[in-house]
Motif scaffolding. Structure first.
Motif, mmCIF file in Angstrom:
data_model
loop_
_atom_site.group_PDB
_atom_site.id
_atom_site.type_symbol
_atom_site.label_atom_id
_atom_site.label_comp_id
_atom_site.label_asym_id
_atom_site.label_seq_id
_atom_site.Cartn_x
_atom_site.Cartn_y
_atom_site.Cartn_z
ATOM 1 N N ASP A 91 58.486 2.477 79.480
ATOM 2 C CA ASP A 91 57.087 2.161 79.177
ATOM 3 C C ASP A 91 56.547 3.083 78.094
ATOM 4 O OD1 ASP A 91 56.487 4.565 80.310
ATOM 5 O OD2 ASP A 91 55.638 3.743 82.158
ATOM 6 N N GLY A 94 57.154 6.670 78.303
ATOM 7 C CA GLY A 94 58.551 7.121 78.323
ATOM 8 C C GLY A 94 59.166 7.096 79.702
ATOM 9 N N THR A 95 58.460 6.504 80.681
ATOM 10 C CA THR A 95 59.032 6.411 82.024
ATOM 11 C C THR A 95 60.093 5.312 82.059
ATOM 12 O OG1 THR A 95 56.899 7.037 82.900
ATOM 13 C CG2 THR A 95 58.484 6.120 84.458
ATOM 14 N N ILE A 96 61.220 5.664 82.651
ATOM 15 C CA ILE A 96 62.333 4.707 82.721
ATOM 16 C C ILE A 96 62.232 3.929 84.014
ATOM 17 C CG2 ILE A 96 64.844 4.462 82.802
ATOM 18 C CD1 ILE A 96 64.939 7.187 81.333
ATOM 19 N N PHE B 239 62.700 6.886 89.608
ATOM 20 C CA PHE B 239 61.262 6.606 89.548
ATOM 21 C C PHE B 239 60.741 6.501 90.975
ATOM 22 C CE2 PHE B 239 57.653 3.668 89.196
ATOM 23 C CZ PHE B 239 56.872 4.407 88.328
ATOM 24 N N LYS B 290 50.706 5.284 88.568
ATOM 25 C CA LYS B 290 51.518 4.466 87.684
ATOM 26 C C LYS B 290 52.719 3.917 88.454
ATOM 27 C CE LYS B 290 54.327 5.204 83.594
ATOM 28 N NZ LYS B 290 54.712 6.234 82.620
ATOM 29 N N PRO B 449 55.814 11.022 88.262
ATOM 30 C CA PRO B 449 56.420 9.679 88.302
ATOM 31 C C PRO B 449 57.844 9.662 88.847
ATOM 32 C CG PRO B 449 55.597 10.224 86.089
ATOM 33 C CD PRO B 449 55.629 11.475 86.877
ATOM 34 N N THR B 450 58.602 10.734 88.586
ATOM 35 C CA THR B 450 60.026 10.679 88.965
ATOM 36 C C THR B 450 60.387 11.811 89.905
ATOM 37 O OG1 THR B 450 60.629 11.988 87.037
ATOM 38 C CG2 THR B 450 60.710 9.596 86.791
#
Lengths: 723, 481
Positions: A91, A94-96, B239, B290, B449-450
């Motif tokens: 996205d 830069g999130t995979i 993620f 997100k 996020p991860t």
């Protein structure tokens, strides 16, 4: 079939091999090309498919991504991904997002490579290695559905497809299969055509030729028709037929020649056999005193007649040999003139048997063993022309003589042809000398003379003199320079009275000739006569003595061993002489020269000078020194006195010749080259060598290189005494 | 489904045997009762012990105790229980056990009500067949049913556990593992039929040094420093978003005025907090993190609060700042290492801070309100990436930390679960977040996020990347050497 042939492959194997290799090569080449295009095609197809999938997947993903419905996005990615392909979304932050995060090398690659969406443009569709594995990477930008202005990019869709080293494209496979099939069919057709049109007729031709060659059917000059033969093969067939015809003709000619050769050889054998008793007869006739002159003349004429027959037979033999050696026959080389003259006169006598013209040949004894550098065939032709001219001049008697002259120190052989014919007019004689043709068969004396002049004067270094008086006769004198005696020829036989004369010849008459010749010189010679090689072998075992000289024939009736073999076996070449009529055989001469052996032509047996050696009664000195400078000879003598050597010195050739026979043949002789005498020292040395002296040194101030090829000179030394 | 983040002290552990699987757990109060609010660590352990009808395998659904699921109509689902599915005592799972388990969840939990509002009726046809009837089509039904809370327990066990809560330490479930040992430092599980024995280690610091990696096979915590030992691990960057919030207690005398709340929340400076979490942390711009359905990258929740803050009549007075400020935090959410960074945010405004850790997560909202504390820091993690998981704490239930009972908002949230179309539902979620924003009772602070997981390379863990580690069944793992 020989081993060599077995090792060679037959042509149809070669062709088969060629076709197999060609077929395999075409197969491999086509496969390689096919594989290349297959790979290219597959890659293009893979890229196109990927782009289609990207297009569809993007449309599916974008709505879910817009509302952050990640579970749906992951579900779609999961559905699109497989063992060979991995799809993921990055996205804007830069999130995979991917369905399976276990593929961590890919996510790490994405983290490193896709800092921003713009990287997608740079990458497009490309190949990359990730963690040692090659991937086809495709990147497409995800836009919001309602706006394609490019301002509303919400991420990128990436796919990683495992690179396949080989993938199968059916269309390329069919193309390659058709291509290979087409090639194979073409090869098959070409092979079949080659076999039918070339190979089969060629094999048929080969079989026919084999049949002819193995059955020796040389009389068959026709080859059966070859079906389907090409134009070139028919030409080969016709060429073979011509060759067979030529072979057949050559075979017939050779058969005739061989028959003729056998006859000539037989005649030559007879001639040889006849000549030996004739020599004996000739020798004996000279001493017959108790019969009348008329009877003696009849006997001599009869003997001459038989001799002529033998010579004619031999002449024919020589002509055949000369024909075989045509190149060498025309060469100028030392020839025994007496031998050539005897043969030629016999031929002329036979030629003019029915004419009442006497042809008389006289050879001076000293001239019997003399050689001159001439071309034998040309000499015969010249002499033959000259004698024929005499005949044509209506001569009653033609006298031919051979004599040896020493004119102002130069040895010459003089051949004189004297006839009592019509003679030549002075004006004609001048024309003849000038080389002009005046030939009329009625008057005689024509074409032969200009040719004779040219050969004698220009080629052989001689000269010719014609004296003629009309109605009195003509005298023609040929002066030819004496040539160095060939090494194989024995010009004089020097014997010691103490020596035994061992004679081996299967012809008794030769024994008698030698006995008479030797006893004329010294009555107490001891003779040992053998008629068969075996007899000599047995005798030699018990009588090995260096005081024997051997006179050995070359051929023996009914015996394989020849005289040369025998001399070699007994190791007596230093004391032997080969007595043979085969002196013209160059191989025999060469072998004798190698063995250091000398030949006495059989015809020469009655004439060869036999000289008694003075050994035992000779003067004993350590050295003989010949030099025209008295001071030097004196110095040698004085030096000899101081050194205890006995020196015999001479200042001229004439002075030495006085004492020549007094010295032992082994005495070392030192001769100056420039003696200011009738001949050079090296020439005199040759005479001495021929006399039997073997230790001859040239004592001179000149370089040794100035005296090459003088086998009679043992060494070239300076003028200092050698002791 | 959202679950809270755990944080428990670690203890020194010996060298484990190679036969067992050594897994780290964040320091937490491990609760195997699905009726409570389980944090991620509790759910990780429960996943090994419990079975469900259906599970979410990342992007797909897989049958677990169910043999088949058949949609007769969009409003009627027939679910058959597998004949192979058994409890730890060897008895077969029956339809009455499934029904009892669902009822237990319904009775025990006052959040995540969406599942039950969809269902009109549950009917047992026989021992192995259950039929679900719906009021309206519910596309999310299976997704929610696959959430870890809907574990199946034996009916008789559920009866017993009502009387003796301690039985939850060794629940009679139907998963691949059963609890062999349960204490505050480690939990040992043994396989029912196959799989490696598992030893969960509760690490107090919520992080380990790289040199300590040799003691574990799977590390779910942050690893500090570097060591060659890490070369023996594969690293999975998954993620798995977590979002941190600060919530305000409207019952507090500080926050009687809405605009004061808005002013306070908008003035909070999170820069140093973000920096303390490193580059992995991003500023939260929406109430929903997100990656969850309904998240909108284009809005800024805090700006909305800031806009309202302009209307504040009374700026924060200095005298007030000297008043004691009670800051509560969920221990399962805040790591010890980061606690001070959170405190510092508030110290800027209220230096006199009283810290109140909260370990009981089951009724953390209600407890917080009753504690009269002023602010609560907590974190929420999604399980099926739906915004509802984050909105449920604003319903009128024990999880509601605001002290406000807004019926409209409550109904609005519940009704959103009846929207089948995800796009429409996402829009609805945004409307709800706007409504919540207007209340100035919460502010998102940051999002992670991860999550990074370390797995020893000699382990074969099929499908481990497909789902969150806390949803992964460790019985699939085998050791190659």
């Amino acid at each position: 079939m020989t081993a060599a042939k077995i090792n060679k492959l037959r042509i149809h194997f070669l062709i088969e091999r060629f076709f197999i290799i060609a077929g395999l090569s075409i197969l491999l080449a086509t496969l390689s090309v096919g594989l290349y295009f297959n790979k290219y095609d597959e890659q293009e197809m893979q890229k196109n498919n990927l782009q289609k999938i990207h297009s569809v997947l993007s449309q599916l993903i974008v709505p879910s991504l817009m509302i952050s419905d990640l579970s749906e996005v992951r579900r779609l990615l999961y559905m699109a991904s497989g063992d060979e392909e991995t799809f993921l979304v990055v996205d804007n932050e830069g999130t995979i997002i991917m369905s399976d995060y276990e593929k961590s090398p890919i996510s790490r690659f994405v983290l490193d490579s896709y800092k921003s969406i713009n990287n997608c443009k740079n990458l497009g569709v490309t190949y990359k290695y990730i963690d040692g594995k090659k991937y086809l990477i495709n990147c497409s930008i995800l836009y919001k559905n309602d706006d394609f202005s490019g301002k509303n990019k919400i991420g990128v869709l990436l796919s990683f497809t495992n690179y396949k080293w080989f993938s199968f494209s059916p269309s390329i496979f069919y193309f390659v299969a058709i291509l290979i099939g087409l090639f194979l069919v073409l090869i098959f057709l070409f092979r079949r055509m080659l076999y039918r049109q070339l190979l089969k007729p060629l094999v048929t031709l080969k079989d026919r030729l084999l049949t002819i060659s193995t059955t020796h059917e040389l009389l068959c000059t026709q080859i059966d028709e070859i079906p389907n033969a090409s134009c070139e093969l028919l030409e080969i067939k016709e060429a073979f037929e011509r060759l067979l015809l030529s072979l057949q003709e050559e075979y017939s000619r050779r058969m005739k020649t061989e028959k003729m050769k056998a006859l000539v050889d037989l005649a030559a054998g007879v001639a040889h056999d006849i000549r030996s008793p004739l020599i004996a007869l000739d020798v004996i006739i000279k001493d017959i005193k108790n019969i009348s002159e008329d009877q003696r003349i009849v006997i001599r004429n009869s003997a001459n007649r038989i001799n002529d027959i033998a010579n004619n037979l031999l002449t024919q033999y020589r002509q055949r040999k000369n024909a075989e050696l045509e190149n060498t026959a025309s060469h100028i080389k030392p020839e025994l003139l007496s031998d050539l003259l005897m043969s030629l006169i016999s031929e002329k006598r036979a030629q003019h048997r029915n004419d009442a013209v006497k042809i008389i040949l006289n050879i001076e004894e000293i001239a019997y063993g003399k050689f001159s550098n001439i071309a034998a065939s040309a000499f015969n032709r010249v002499l033959s022309n000259l004698i024929d001219n005499a005949f044509e001049a209506f001569a009653d008697e033609i006298k031919i003589s051979l004599s040896f002259l020493n004119l102002t120190g130069k040895n010459r052989l003089n051949i004189q042809i004297l006839d009592n014919g019509s003679g030549i007019a002075p004006e004609d004689l001048q024309k003849i000398i000038n080389g002009e043709s005046i030939s009329t068969k009625a008057k005689g004396h024509g074409l032969g003379l200009p040719h004779a002049f040219k050969a004698i004067e220009e080629e052989w270094g001689g000269n010719i003199h014609i004296r003629s008086s009309v109605n009195v006769g003509t005298t023609i004198e040929l002066m030819l320079p004496e040539a160095t005696t060939p090494r194989w020829f024995l010009s004089k036989l020097i014997v010691n009275p103490k020596e035994s004369i061992v004679i081996l010849d299967d012809d008794e008459s030769i024994h008698q000739v030698w006995k008479k010749r030797f006893t004329q010189i010294y009555a107490d010679f001891n003779f040992v006569n053998h008629y068969h090689p075996q007899d000599l072998l047995c005798w030699d075992r018990n009588n090995q003595s260096i005081t024997n000289i051997f006179l050995i024939d070359y051929e023996f009736v009914g015996c394989q061993t020849n005289g040369l073999d025998l001399i070699e076996d007994l190791n007596i070449s230093d004391r032997s002489y080969l007595v043979t009529s085969r002196q013209e055989d160059s191989n025999l001469r060469d072998r004798c020269e190698k063995m250091g052996l000398k030949i006495i032509p059989k015809t020469f047996a009655g004439y060869i000078p036999i000289i008694l050696s003075k050994q035992g009664m000779t003067k004993t000195v350590d050295f003989i020194f010949i030099d025209d400078d008295i001071a030097i000879t004196h110095a040698w003598v004085l030096h000899g006195i101081t050194k205890g050597k006995n020196i015999a010195s001479y200042n001229s050739i004439r002075a030495f010749k006085v004492d020549l026979n007094k010295y032992d043949l082994n005495t070392p002789i030192y001769i100056d080259s420039d003696l200011n005498d009738v001949m050079k020292g090296q020439d005199f040395a040759k005479e001495l060598y021929d006399e039997g002296f073997k230790n001859i040194y040239l004592s001179t101030g000149y370089l040794s290189t100035d005296f090459k090829n003088m086998y009679w000179i043992k060494q070239v030394v300076g003028k200092e005494p050698p002791f | 489904m959202v679950f809270l983040i755990a944080n428990f002290p670690a203890k020194t552990i010996g060298e484990p045997t190679k036969e067992e699987l050594r897994v780290t757990l964040q320091s937490s109060v491990i609760l195997l009762d699905p009726g409570g609010v389980q944090d991620s660590q509790s759910q990780f352990v429960s996943r090994q012990v419990n079975c469900q009808l259906v599970r979410n395998q990342g992007s797909t659904f897989v049958l677990d105790a169910a043999e088949s699921i058949k949609y007769n109509t969009p409003l009627e689902i027939v679910l058959k229980i597998s004949k192979q599915a058994k409890f730890h005592d060897g008895t077969l799972i029956k339809a009455e056990d499934v029904l009892a388990s669902l009822n237990y969840i319904k009775e025990s939990r006052n959040i995540f009500k969406n599942f039950f509002i969809w269902i009109k009726k549950i009917e047992i046809l026989d021992d192995s067949t259950i039929v679900f009837y719906f009021e309206k089509p519910a596309p999310q039904f299976l997704k929610v049913l696959s959430a870890k809370n809907f574990a199946i327990f034996k009916n008789s066990f559920l009866e017993k556990v009502k009387k003796d809560k301690s039985l939850w330490k060794t629940p009679l479930g139907c998963g691949g593992y059963k609890v062999a040992e349960f204490n505050n430092e480690e939990i040992k599980l043994i396989p029912v039929s196959h799989g490696l024995p598992i030893n969960f280690y509760l690490v107090k610091a919520n992080q380990i040094n790289a040199s300590e990696a040799t003691k574990y096979d799977i590390i779910t915590l942050n690893v500090v420093g570097s060591s060659d030992e890490l070369n023996n691990f594969d690293q999975l960057e998954m993620f798995d978003p977590i979002q941190y919030f600060v919530g305000l207690n409207t019952k507090s005398k500080l926050w009687k005025n809405k605009y004061d709340r808005c002013k306070f929340l908008s003035d909070l400076d999170t820069k140093s907090l973000l920096a303390s979490y490193g580059k992995n942390a991003i500023e939260a711009n929406d109430l929903l993190p997100k990656g969850t359905l309904g998240y909108n990258s284009n809005i800024n929740f805090n700006n909305q609060i800031a806009r309202l803050a302009l209307k504040a009549i009374n700026p924060i007075r200095t005298s007030k700042q000297l008043e004691p400020f009670c800051l509560a935090y969920l221990t399962v959410s805040i790591q010890e290492a980061n606690r001070n960074e959170f405190i510092n945010i508030f110290k800027m405004h209220y230096p006199n801070i009283i810290i109140k850790p909260m370990e009981n997560v089951k009724k953390f909202g209600k407890s917080f309100v009753e504690s009269n504390c002023d602010a609560l820091v907590f974190a929420l993690r999604t399980t099926y990436f739906d915004g509802y998981e984050f909105l449920t704490v604003f319903e009128n239930n024990d999880g509601n930390f605001s002290g406000l009972e807004n019926k409209n908002l409550n109904e609005h949230i519940l009704k959103s679960q009846l929207i089948s179309n995800p796009n429409e539902r996402a829009k609805e979620y945004q409307k709800i977040t706007d409504e919540i924003g207007e209340l100035c009772i919460v502010r998102p602070l940051l999002t992670l996020p991860t999550r990074r997981i370390y797995i020893r390379k000699n382990l074969k863990a099929p499908g481990i990347g497909l789902i969150s580690i806390h949803q992964y069944y460790l019985g699939n793992i085998s050791r190659s050497s």
